[in-house]
Design a protein around this motif. Structure first.
Motif, short mmCIF file in Angstrom:
data_model
loop_
_atom_site.label_atom_id
_atom_site.label_comp_id
_atom_site.label_asym_id
_atom_site.label_seq_id
_atom_site.Cartn_x
_atom_site.Cartn_y
_atom_site.Cartn_z
N THR A 43 0.82 -1.22 0.00
CA THR A 43 0.00 0.00 0.00
C THR A 43 0.85 1.26 0.00
N TYR B 57 0.27 3.95 4.46
CA TYR B 57 0.32 4.86 3.32
C TYR B 57 1.36 5.94 3.55
N GLU C 293 -2.13 -2.09 5.95
CA GLU C 293 -2.35 -0.80 5.31
C GLU C 293 -1.46 0.26 5.94
#
Length: 513
Positions: free
Chosen positions: A101, A445, A443
């Motif tokens: 991600t 980012y 996840e």
């Protein structure tokens, strides 16, 4: 009747063919044959030479592992490219799909680096990015062993071979590659050097296995292995060489037109690096506008890049073009590319070039007709490598030492306090230098993703808000380094979050429940 005497058969020696009647490839092999004093015979063992190589490798691996881990602990590693591989291997070790991600792509849709799979079990034992840094230093350090074996075979003496192995370890390009975050490309150097040695030993099964491993490092490796196959076909074993080249071409096609498109939907993302409008434009410009093409090759410090690559080996690789030209593909790719990292010796794009020029330098040293001459030339290469390591290398004490972070600096304590407040399974968006320390999750980012897509996916969503933005639970930011547009973005989402930790320039936000 008197006994008939036994008939004696006299075998006449076969007439020796003149070189004029030999096949052209056979004449080429004869011309390239080593001097008579290098042919056959056992090579005397030299404990001092072997000890020198062992100590040099150990010192290299320990020193570079220590320095790079120190930088990681001191927040000097980054999202690109260190954290990308850390998240991917962590996912693989949990039997998850390695969709990274941080960059918005499948790991193997970014590059076909299947060579990383053997590192997954280490994440079962020690799930830490430090595994990558130690593996990188070990790969680059251990590569001195096949370099020593190649030199030993060619020089028929272990001490000059040991000097050339140490000269490899001192190459500035190798040292800077070790400091450049983490890249699987580093495995190309030991595997390529091993392949050269296996050719000299005529161990063809092991050679082909090594070629397969080498191709698994990255999709551009066929640029090297295709040339290596041609060299093997001309000088060593025609069938094995042609098989190597055919295998390289097949893998190149499969990677670029099969694996990459299947995993990322578009294929390679690096066509923008080709100048003059693409491959046909490069060929057209080179043929019909050679002045413009030459001016391009002389721009952006490309000649300086060549000097920094060959000077540490005393320019010896250029004296053996039959070996040096194996790397014609990777070298042309680096010189033609518009991406300036590819023609800077401080970056990992040198990994396909280094093993070839090291072997070419060894072959040049082997041209000396006497053992004394080979010792002298080995010393010349070591002297050039030492001088260039001091002038351009990253070693501490050189004129251009690599920067080392200071772990435990007072601001680091603030970052760790914030990180310790984030649950292990939470979705996070973080600043560039914080991402590597929160990367082991499904996840993670790189801010401003996913609120504003940046260097994400196949670059078709740049500037847009991604759907994943609604699921991000924590935001970890380095406030002092936010540009004005990122500050405005932070203000626009601030009402969705509450401050959990704020100290100095570290801010941790949690989505309101």
């Amino acid at each position: 009747m008197p006994a008939t005497p036994d008939r004696v058969t006299v075998e006449r020696p076969a007439p020796r063919r003149s070189q004029e009647r030999l096949h052209p490839l056979e004449r080429l092999r004869l011309r390239r044959a080593p001097p008579p004093d290098l042919d056959g015979g056992p090579i005397p063992a030299d404990p001092n030479a072997r000890g020198l190589v062992a100590v040099a490798i150990a010192a290299y691996v320990i020193a570079y592992s220590w320095w790079t881990i120190r930088n990681h602990v001191g927040f000097a590693t980054a999202a690109f490219d260190f954290a990308i591989y850390d998240q991917a291997l962590w996912l693989l070790s949990r039997f998850e799909t390695p969709f990274v991600t941080i960059m918005g792509r499948h790991l193997f849709g970014d590059h076909t680096s299947f060579i990383l799979l053997p590192l997954v079990p280490f994440y079962w034992i020690a799930p830490s990015g430090k595994v990558l840094l130690v593996a990188q230093s070990a790969a680059l350090g251990i590569a001195a062993l096949p370099a020593f074996l190649v030199a030993r075979h060619q020089l028929r003496s272990e001490m000059p071979a040991a000097l050339l192995a140490v000269a490899y370890l001192l190459q500035p390009a190798v040292g800077w590659t070790n400091f450049e975050q983490f890249h699987p490309d580093v495995f190309e150097i030991p595997l390529a050097l091993l392949a050269f040695w296996l050719v000299l030993e005529r161990r063809w099964t092991a050679f082909l296995v090594t070629i397969v491993a080498l191709l698994s490092v990255k999709e551009d490796v066929p640029l090297l292995t295709a040339g290596l196959g041609i060299w093997v076909a001309i000088f060593h074993h025609r069938r094995i060489g042609l098989l190597t080249t055919a295998l390289s071409i097949a893998w190149f096609v499969a990677a670029f037109w099969g694996i990459l498109p299947a995993l990322n939907g578009v294929g390679t993302l690096n066509t923008w690096r080709i100048p003059f409008g693409g491959p046909t434009g490069v060929i057209r410009t080179a043929l019909f506008e050679p002045g413009e093409f030459l001016a391009y090759l002389l721009s952006d410090q490309r000649p300086w890049y060549l000097w920094q690559m060959f000077a540490p080996l005393a320019l010896f690789p250029l004296l053996t073009p039959s070996v040096f030209l194996i790397a014609a593909g990777p070298l042309a790719s680096n010189l033609i590319s518009t991406f300036y990292y590819q023609h800077r010796m401080q970056h990992h794009y040198v990994t396909l070039l280094v093993p070839v020029i090291v072997v070419a330098a060894i072959y040049t040293v082997a041209k000396a007709r006497s053992p004394r001459g080979r010792r002298i030339l080995s010393g010349v290469v070591l002297g050039a490598a030492t001088l260039c390591a001091y002038t351009w290398g990253p070693l501490q004490g050189s004129r251009t030492p690599a920067w080392l972070s200071i772990p435990g600096w007072y601001t680091h304590a603030n970052v760790w306090r914030a990180i310790n407040l984030i649950p292990r399974d939470a979705s996070v968006s973080a600043s560039y230098q914080f991402v590597p320390h929160v990367a082991q999750r499904k996840e993670i980012y790189l801010w401003p993703n996913p609120w504003r897509a940046q260097y994400w996916g196949t670059f078709t969503h740049e500037g847009r808000r991604l759907p994943q933005a609604d699921g991000v639970e924590y935001v970890l930011l380095h406030i002092d380094e936010l540009p004005p547009d990122h500050r405005r973005l932070l203000s626009s989402i601030r009402w969705d979050f509450e401050s959990v930790y704020e100290a100095e320039n570290v801010l941790l936000l949690r989505r309101r429940r």
